[in-house]
Every structure is written in C-alpha cells, then in structure tokens.
Design a protein around this motif. Structure first.
Motif, PDB file in Angstrom:
ATOM      1  N   VAL A  21      -3.184  12.822  -3.110  1.00 35.40           N
ATOM      2  CA  VAL A  21      -2.213  12.695  -4.203  1.00 35.40           C
ATOM      3  C   VAL A  21      -0.812  12.416  -3.660  1.00 35.40           C
ATOM      4  O   VAL A  21      -0.139  11.463  -4.090  1.00 35.40           O
ATOM      5  N   VAL A  42       1.346   8.877  -4.026  1.00 46.17           N
ATOM      6  CA  VAL A  42       2.564   8.891  -4.838  1.00 46.17           C
ATOM      7  C   VAL A  42       3.819   8.853  -3.969  1.00 46.17           C
ATOM      8  O   VAL A  42       4.715   8.028  -4.186  1.00 46.17           O
ATOM      9  N   VAL A  63      -6.126  11.448  -9.792  1.00 45.10           N
ATOM     10  CA  VAL A  63      -4.855  12.093 -10.155  1.00 45.10           C
ATOM     11  C   VAL A  63      -3.681  11.363  -9.509  1.00 45.10           C
ATOM     12  O   VAL A  63      -2.656  11.102 -10.152  1.00 45.10           O
ATOM     13  N   GLY A  64      -3.818  11.014  -8.231  1.00 43.01           N
ATOM     14  CA  GLY A  64      -2.732  10.308  -7.544  1.00 43.01           C
ATOM     15  C   GLY A  64      -2.464   8.949  -8.157  1.00 43.01           C
ATOM     16  O   GLY A  64      -1.307   8.566  -8.380  1.00 43.01           O
ATOM     17  N   THR A  87      -0.858   9.400 -11.613  1.00 40.91           N
ATOM     18  CA  THR A  87       0.546   9.808 -11.478  1.00 40.91           C
ATOM     19  C   THR A  87       1.423   8.636 -11.064  1.00 40.91           C
ATOM     20  O   THR A  87       2.511   8.426 -11.627  1.00 40.91           O
ATOM     21  N   LEU A 128       4.537   7.074 -13.371  1.00 36.52           N
ATOM     22  CA  LEU A 128       5.903   6.998 -12.842  1.00 36.52           C
ATOM     23  C   LEU A 128       6.381   5.547 -12.738  1.00 36.52           C
ATOM     24  O   LEU A 128       7.525   5.235 -13.077  1.00 36.52           O
TER      25      LEU A 128
END
Length: 444
Positions: free
Chosen positions: A325, A329, A398-399, A402, A406
């Motif tokens: 993650v 990110v 999830v990474g 995200t 963003l």
C-alpha cells in the motif's frame, strides 16, 4: 497556485533552446497516442468490471463456486500443461498482453518519440524512480520478516489500462505532453517489470527447453522480417514458443515479449505516415489483450475473501500488505515526482509552458495504480492460494484504490486548466488536418 488558476506562462528571460519537460510530440505520435489510450480506456473499464465481479463473488455465500471455477484444471497432463484456469489466465492470457507490450516497446524505441534520447530521458528516469522508491519502502516495512522480502517487486508496476480507465471516468482533459508521458512511462515500466520477472522470479531453469524455444522464436522472426504475417503460420509458432518457455522455468509471459521484439517496426518503403508490421499486429492484437486477456486475468486473480471489516483489518496488519500500500501510494509518487524534478534540476530543463508541477504530482499519484503485473508478481513471489498471497491481493487493491482516489482529487482540481489547454491546442486547424500548434512546435 490555485487549481483553477491559469497555466504558467513562459518566463521572459528563459534562454533560447532550453529543453522542455512534457512538451508535445509530433502530430502523428499525438494521434497514435490518443488511439491507444481510447483502446486502453475500454480495456481498463472491462478490467475494473472483471476485478469487481471477482471481489464481490468471492465474498458471497457462493465463494466456493468461484474458487472451484478458478481452480478447475484444464489441459494435457502429459505435456505438463494441466493448469488451473487461474494459471492459464496468468501464464497464457497475459502472454498476449506482454506480446502487445513487446510490440509497443520496440516501436517506441525505434520509431516513436523515445528514439530521441532527450525525450526518452524523462519517462525512463521517472519509471526507474517509480520502481526504486516503492521497492525500498516495501523492504523497509518487511525487514526481518520470514521470506517476506521476496515480494519486493510487487508495488513497482503501473497498470496503464487501469490508470487510463480512471482518467476516462473522471473526464479529465489531460494535456498532450502528459498523456504521452503516461503512456511512455508505462512502456518503460513494462520493460523493467518484464526484466524483473525474467531475472528474479525464475526458478528451476531448464536450459534444454529454453534452447529449444529459440527455434520457433527464430522461425517467427524470419517470417515477420519477410513481412509474412499469416495467422496460420505465426500463431502455431507462437504457441510452441510459449509452451517451451513455460517448460523451461522462465515465466511464460516472457515468450510474448520476445516474440514482440522480433517484429519489424519500419516499413520497407520508408513511409513514416503508414503502419509498419509492428503497429499493424498491435492494432489487431490489442483489442484481444485489452478486451479479453487482461479482464479475464483480473477476474481470476482479484477474487480474495476479505471476511468483512475485521478480515480487511487483519490483512492490512500484515507488513507485506502495508508495504504494498505505501509502496504504491507513497513510493510511486515520491519516486516519479522526485526523479523528474532531479532531472529538470540537473539538466536545467524547464517544465512545458502549459503545465505546473501539480500536474506531475497528479500523474505520479495515478501511476500508483498497480494491478495486473503486481498481482502476477505476488503469485510468483508467494505461490498460488497462500495466506500471504491473499494479503498481497488486499494490499494491491487497497493501494491501487487509494492512489486512484487521490489522483482523481488532484486531477479533477486541475480539470478546468486542462480543458482550456486542450481547447487552445486544437482551436486552429489548417486544411491539412494538423492543428497549428504542432506545426509551430516543429518549426520552433
């Protein structure tokens, strides 16, 4: 600078001839890039749909049906090709994806904008930085872990189809230079990922089968160099090369890249405004790759039983998942933005007049969407069906999500500026069909 403020103007004291970062390429390259991105947008949306269906299905009471389909074995056992459907998707269908990547790589470095070392320096540096930083972050998170460091390469890959699909969803008017940067960054990223898979994730190498694979690859090369592109000849040779590379212990997707590298890019008549064989084959195979191969792989690879909020928390408690993650990110953003800024600083190159560093930051966030190759490397690193592999899938999902959220926030804030830039570029078009801005660039 506020998000809606006008794009920065050229400083009056800028030295003449100073290189510009993310300047638009030729009109031919611009048109080709737009065509590829449209195809990748469709494929990316299908990829997202395939992954979403798999995740939802794997977390319903019928998850055992999904798993039984994924683990169903198909193929001749006598040839060691009795693989599960999930393995066929990862080893077989992704070979189609990497064949297209091989064609794209060769074309970019032979006839595309990357043949110019000055243009190639930016995406190459960004791709290297965007791989080194995530790998370092993953290693720092997993120092001392039992075998966890084997997954260091998982957060290093960018999924161009997924990234372009996000751009399509948020309806961002991306400037030409950055659109080309996104595509060429992904091309270099694919090359590095292929190299990593071939070197670091190859076990039990059988040199005999690897040597035998040279024969069909050589015959394939001989045919395409003579501009013979009959599917009845090329497809059997490609399948034989794939099978032999698979038996050699090298990941079978490498066969796709090698076959792509053999295809000639330039036309014999020297015309640059018409398709060469590499671009012709890419045009034929890309819809199969983006519309079928990658979405089907996503369907079989993304299905992980999370187990609700508590299961998600448990998965993200694994340093492997957290390393992925933060690698995707933070590592991608820092690596790409930082390497680009360093290149600009040490070469005294200026950012293109229409852009700001906020745009580069947004693109770096978008490159943090790692999916197809990240999931593939995760299975190569930790094996199919292991608990760690399930945590890898959660970390990648999830990474990537995200990074997508963003990036969408940043790029949506810049949307009005992008729209104005696009309108300025395409406002004036002569009878030759080429916007005046490209003609001005070529004569400046």
């Amino acid at each position: 600078m506020s998000p809606a403020s006008p794009a920065p103007q050229t400083p009056p004291d800028r030295p003449a001839g100073r290189p510009r970062l993310f300047a638009r390429g030729t009109f031919l390259e611009h048109s080709r890039t737009a065509e590829i991105l449209r195809a990748e947008t469709t494929g990316g949306l299908l990829l997202i749909a395939g992954a979403a269906i798999a995740i939802i299905w794997a977390n319903t009471p019928w998850s055992d049906v999904y798993e039984s389909i994924r683990d169903q074995r198909v193929g001749p056992s006598s040839l060691h090709l009795d693989l599960t459907l999930g393995a066929w998707a990862a080893d077989g269908l992704l070979a189609v994806f990497f064949f297209v990547a091989g064609l794209e790589l060769k074309r970019e470095f032979v006839a595309g904008d990357l043949r110019d070392p000055r243009r190639a320096a930016v995406p190459v540096a960004a791709a290297v930085g965007g791989m080194v930083a995530p790998a370092l972050i993953f290693v720092l998170w997993n120092l001392g872990g039992d075998g966890s460091l084997r997954g260091w390469a998982i957060p290093t890959a960018t999924d161009i189809a997924f990234a372009v699909a996000v751009l399509a969803v948020i309806s961002t008017h991306l400037p030409t230079g950055l659109r080309t940067f996104l595509l060429t960054l992904a091309v270099v990223d694919d090359l590095l990922a292929i190299t990593i898979i071939a070197i670091f994730y190859t076990s039990d190498l059988d040199l005999l089968f690897l040597a035998l694979a040279v024969v069909p690859i050589g015959l394939f090369a001989l045919l395409v160099q003579r501009r013979i592109h009959s599917a009845w000849l090329l497809v059997p040779l490609a399948l034989l090369a794939w099978a032999l590379v698979h038996e050699s212990g090298v990941h079978a997707t490498v066969a796709g890249v090698l076959l792509g590298f053999t295809v000639p890019v330039l036309r014999r008549d020297g015309r640059e405004d018409a398709r060469g064989l590499a671009e012709h084959l890419e045009h034929l195979v890309r819809p199969i790759s983006a519309g079928f191969a990658v979405p089907v792989f996503a369907f079989f690879a993304a299905g992980v039983t999370v187990g609700g909020l508590s299961g998600l928390t448990d998965s993200l408690g694994d340093p492997v998942a957290l390393g992925i993650v933060f690698g995707l990110v933070v590592g991608k953003t820092v690596g790409i933005t930082g390497s680009t800024w360093l290149l600009a600083t040490f070469t005294r190159a200026d950012l293109d007049d229409d852009l700001s560093w906020v745009d580069v930051f947004g693109m770096a966030l978008l490159a943090g969407i790692g999916f197809t190759v990240s999931l593939l490397i995760g299975e190569l690193a930790f094996g199919h069906g292991s608990t760690t592999t399930d945590h890898v899938k959660v970390g990648v999902l999830v990474g990537s999500l995200t990074a997508a959220v963003l990036a969408s926030v940043v790029l949506r804030m810049r949307n009005r500026v992008y729209r104005r830039i696009c309108e300025l570029e395409e406002r004036d078009t002569d009878a030759d069909g080429v916007p005046d801005v490209f003609e001005r660039d070529e004569t400046s």
